[in-house]
Enzyme design. Structure first.
Site, short mmCIF file in Angstrom:
data_model
loop_
_atom_site.label_atom_id
_atom_site.label_comp_id
_atom_site.label_asym_id
_atom_site.label_seq_id
_atom_site.Cartn_x
_atom_site.Cartn_y
_atom_site.Cartn_z
N HIS A 5 -12.61 12.39 53.74
CA HIS A 5 -12.05 12.19 52.83
C HIS A 5 -11.56 12.26 51.60
O HIS A 5 -10.34 11.27 50.77
CB HIS A 5 -11.70 10.46 52.77
N HIS B 83 -22.47 20.82 48.91
CA HIS B 83 -24.08 21.61 48.25
C HIS B 83 -24.97 21.72 49.56
O HIS B 83 -26.12 21.34 49.73
CB HIS B 83 -24.41 20.70 47.14
#
Length: 91
Positions: free
Chosen positions: A49, A78
């Site tokens: 979100h 990542h």
């Protein structure tokens, strides 16, 4: 594309990007690649979100589909992720 600039229809970035896509001659440029920082889909719950992700999905993904963008390269998350073709939330 800048994930941290307005992506809404009518914004400078949106108008510029749409005009670039409209002028692509696929006989000269058969592949259209896009780079941007945030992905529009990812598997990390904490990022589902994020404002930039939601804005890109809501405003830019329809342009990717309409103008047949071949590949979108993103970062931000990542971890390495890839998927089958996804368009408008459907595999």
């Amino acid at each position: 594309l800048s994930a941290y600039s307005s992506m809404e229809p009518g914004s400078k970035q949106y108008v510029w990007f749409q005009s670039v896509l409209q002028t692509v001659d696929r006989s000269v440029t058969p592949w259209v690649l896009v780079t941007m920082h945030t992905p529009i889909y990812n598997t990390f719950d904490k990022h589902h979100h994020d404002l930039q992700i939601v804005a890109a999905r809501d405003h830019l993904e329809p342009l990717f589909v309409e103008y047949h963008v071949n590949v979108v390269f993103t970062g931000h998350i990542h971890a390495y992720q890839r998927t089958a073709n996804v368009a408008l939330g459907e595999l």
